[in-house]
Design an enzyme around this catalytic site. Structure first.
Site, PDB file in Angstrom:
ATOM      1  N   GLU A   1      36.971  35.466  29.909  1.00 16.81           N
ATOM      2  CA  GLU A   1      36.559  36.825  30.725  1.00 16.81           C
ATOM      3  C   GLU A   1      38.246  37.031  29.975  1.00 16.81           C
ATOM      4  O   GLU A   1      38.576  36.425  29.239  1.00 16.81           O
ATOM      5  CB  GLU A   1      36.498  36.813  32.252  1.00 16.81           C
ATOM      6  CG  GLU A   1      37.572  35.148  32.585  1.00 16.81           C
ATOM      7  CD  GLU A   1      37.582  35.722  34.032  1.00 16.81           C
ATOM      8  OE1 GLU A   1      36.661  36.442  35.497  1.00 16.81           O
ATOM      9  OE2 GLU A   1      37.748  34.030  35.063  1.00 16.81           O
TER      10      GLU A   1
ATOM     11  N   ASP B   1      46.228  39.047  37.706  1.00 20.82           N
ATOM     12  CA  ASP B   1      45.985  39.900  36.772  1.00 20.82           C
ATOM     13  C   ASP B   1      46.768  40.563  35.876  1.00 20.82           C
ATOM     14  O   ASP B   1      46.482  41.545  35.332  1.00 20.82           O
ATOM     15  CB  ASP B   1      44.483  40.607  37.366  1.00 20.82           C
ATOM     16  CG  ASP B   1      43.899  39.536  38.195  1.00 20.82           C
ATOM     17  OD1 ASP B   1      43.530  38.448  37.912  1.00 20.82           O
ATOM     18  OD2 ASP B   1      43.244  40.107  38.934  1.00 20.82           O
TER      19      ASP B   1
END
Length: 523
Positions: free
Chosen positions: A185, A13
């Site tokens: 997302e 991430d």
């Protein structure tokens, strides 16, 4: 050339920024403390872990969070002399619900001090704070919809953030719903040439992962989708060495060159599709088209293992020593503890000089207060070694070397005591929560016991020594895949850790002393 991955082992991430001549990447840490690792580079090729952001329980409370809960997808930004770090703390992920809390912290320097957290919202994860040219700030996040028949990933929403009031203000607006890839997302927003660009992750963080770009003339949309979406994916290419490519973050160099950092995963060569090293971070060189869309400089949609470096002076960092002799007063930046900070009530580097002392607390199945210090495994071929002094008097007291994925899946070479064997060394396995003792060795009268685990692709072997030179294997070869996200189809997001731990289920906090810890990689 830049060699991928740039951040090896569990480092997912990635959120990247440039401030002056320095580049920073923030990565997720999930249930491990301290929360959020900041990595630093001068050239995009050489990286080092620099610092951690969430170092106090007043900033981050992970006690009781589920495995693969905790910190999800932090986002790093900078504006007018202040660093901003948004983070999600996922405290529950059972059933259709996501119990989570979104915060932002600030600092005058990337190394802190970082502020106490400001609460933002709980409507979804992966939030990103965008600083517009007019000084206004907007929070973007995906929206979670648990209702039956609805799209759980219900689009990207935005709301204005007022830094003077330290809260979100005004209406919440749905600005994008993504593409037919689904699972939209990880929003990140950039402004360039009169457009607002919305970079999102799609396809889920597994083998269908992708990075997709949208754009709008207005910050609040509507956002149009890149007609040649996605920018990047390895879906449909199971033999590609960098699987799960997606969840991107953009960087522009001082010279106007563009790069995207992104999630990737290297799989075991046994065809299992398992990735015990977890989701890692890679980087790709990017180019803008004449009509204002972003493409991989290499062409196509597949990430590259080697990427042309930017026109910047190379800035390598000193190679870190393989052996940690615990001579400092604090653990170095590679170490994490599980859910709770390293405080003197259970961890000390000063009570016995040159040793790491851990006081036993709860079991390896606990989601609360374990006594464990561990670091990422970053190579398929590596070795970890330690030496422990521990004098248990009861079967409830254990200490040793642990290879840990989560509370359900781990390997443990540990010293304990029982009525028949006395002091003994045993190899333990937990497979999806089913615990078993594989073998044991009598070590009565032995003060110092050396322990080693050797990773060789899909196999891991444990050994021990009573003098540090004569090593004996203990137990069978074990399967490295047990330490992977996808093992037996579980939905988890971290990676293999190697470390040391102590348990005292009697509650008397018996301590163990660890003389050193070595992490060594092989070519």
């Amino acid at each position: 050339m830049i060699h991928n991955p740039i951040l090896r082992g569990f480092n997912p991430d990635a959120s990247a920024i440039r401030v002056g001549d320095d580049y920073y990447i923030a990565t997720s840490t999930f249930e491990w403390f301290p929360g959020v690792t900041i990595h630093h580079s001068k050239d995009l090729a050489n990286w080092r872990p620099l610092t951690r952001v969430l170092t106090r329980t007043s900033q981050l409370d992970l006690v009781g969070v589920p495995s693969s809960g905790g910190i999800w997808a932090p986002s790093l930004s900078y504006d007018n002399g202040t660093y901003y770090l948004c983070f999600t703390n996922v405290v529950g992920r059972k059933g259709v619900y996501k119990d989570l809390h979104n915060y932002v912290v600030t600092a005058p320097s990337i190394e802190g001090p970082w502020s106490e957290p400001i609460y933002l919202n709980a409507s979804g994860f992966d939030h990103f704070l965008f600083h517009d040219a007019d000084g206004r700030k907007y929070l973007f996040n995906m929206q979670w919809d648990f209702r039956k028949g609805k799209n759980r990933f219900a689009g990207i929403i935005m709301q204005e953030y007022d830094p003077s009031e330290q809260k979100l203000i005004g209406p919440v607006k749905l600005v994008a719903q993504g593409t037919d890839i689904g699972v939209t997302e990880g929003p990140m927003v950039y402004r360039k040439d009169g457009y607002y660009y919305l970079l999102v992750a799609e396809g889920g963080t597994g083998i269908n992962h992708a990075a997709t770009l949208l754009r709008s003339r207005s910050v609040d949309g509507p956002y149009e989708v890149d007609p040649e979406y996605p920018i990047m994916t390895t879906k449909g290419h199971p033999a590609h060495p960098l699987q799960k490519a997606g969840h991107g973050s953009l960087i522009e160099t001082q010279n106007g060159e563009w790069y995207m950092v992104h999630i990737c995963s290297r799989q075991l060569p046994d065809g299992s599709g398992l990735s015990p090293l977890g989701r890692e971070t890679a980087i790709q060189r990017m180019e803008w088209t004449e009509d204002g869309w972003l493409r991989l400089a290499s062409g196509g949609r597949l990430p590259e293992l080697q990427v042309a470096a930017p026109s910047l002076p190379m800035h390598p960092f000193a190679q870190e020593p393989e052996r940690d002799d615990f001579d400092g007063t604090e653990l170095n930046v590679h170490w994490h503890t599980l859910r709770t900070p390293a405080d003197p009530s259970w961890l000390s580097l000063t009570e016995r000089s040159g040793y790491l002392r851990l006081r036993g607390r709860e079991s390896l199945y606990s989601l609360h207060r374990q006594s464990m210090a561990a670091r990422r495994v970053q190579s398929f071929r590596c070795e970890v070694e330690t030496c422990v002094e521990f004098e248990p008097s009861n079967f409830n007291q254990m200490a040793g070397l642990v290879l840990y994925y989560d509370d359900q899946d781990h390997y443990y070479l540990r010293i304990s005591h029982d009525e028949e064997l006395g002091k003994h060394l045993a190899l333990m396995i937990s497979d999806q929560g089913q615990s078993d003792q594989l073998t044991s060795v009598d070590v009565n009268g032995c003060q110092r016991i050396y322990m080693k685990a050797t990773f060789d692709m899909d196999k891991v072997r444990f050994s021990y020594s009573l003098d540090g030179s004569d090593w004996k294997g203990i137990g069978p070869d074990l399967y490295t895949g047990l330490l992977a996200d996808e093992y037996k189809n579980k939905l988890s997001f971290t990676g293999a850790f190697a470390g040391v731990c102590v348990q005292d289920l009697n509650g008397t906090k018996l301590h163990a002393d660890f003389d050193y810890f070595t992490y060594r990689e092989f070519n």
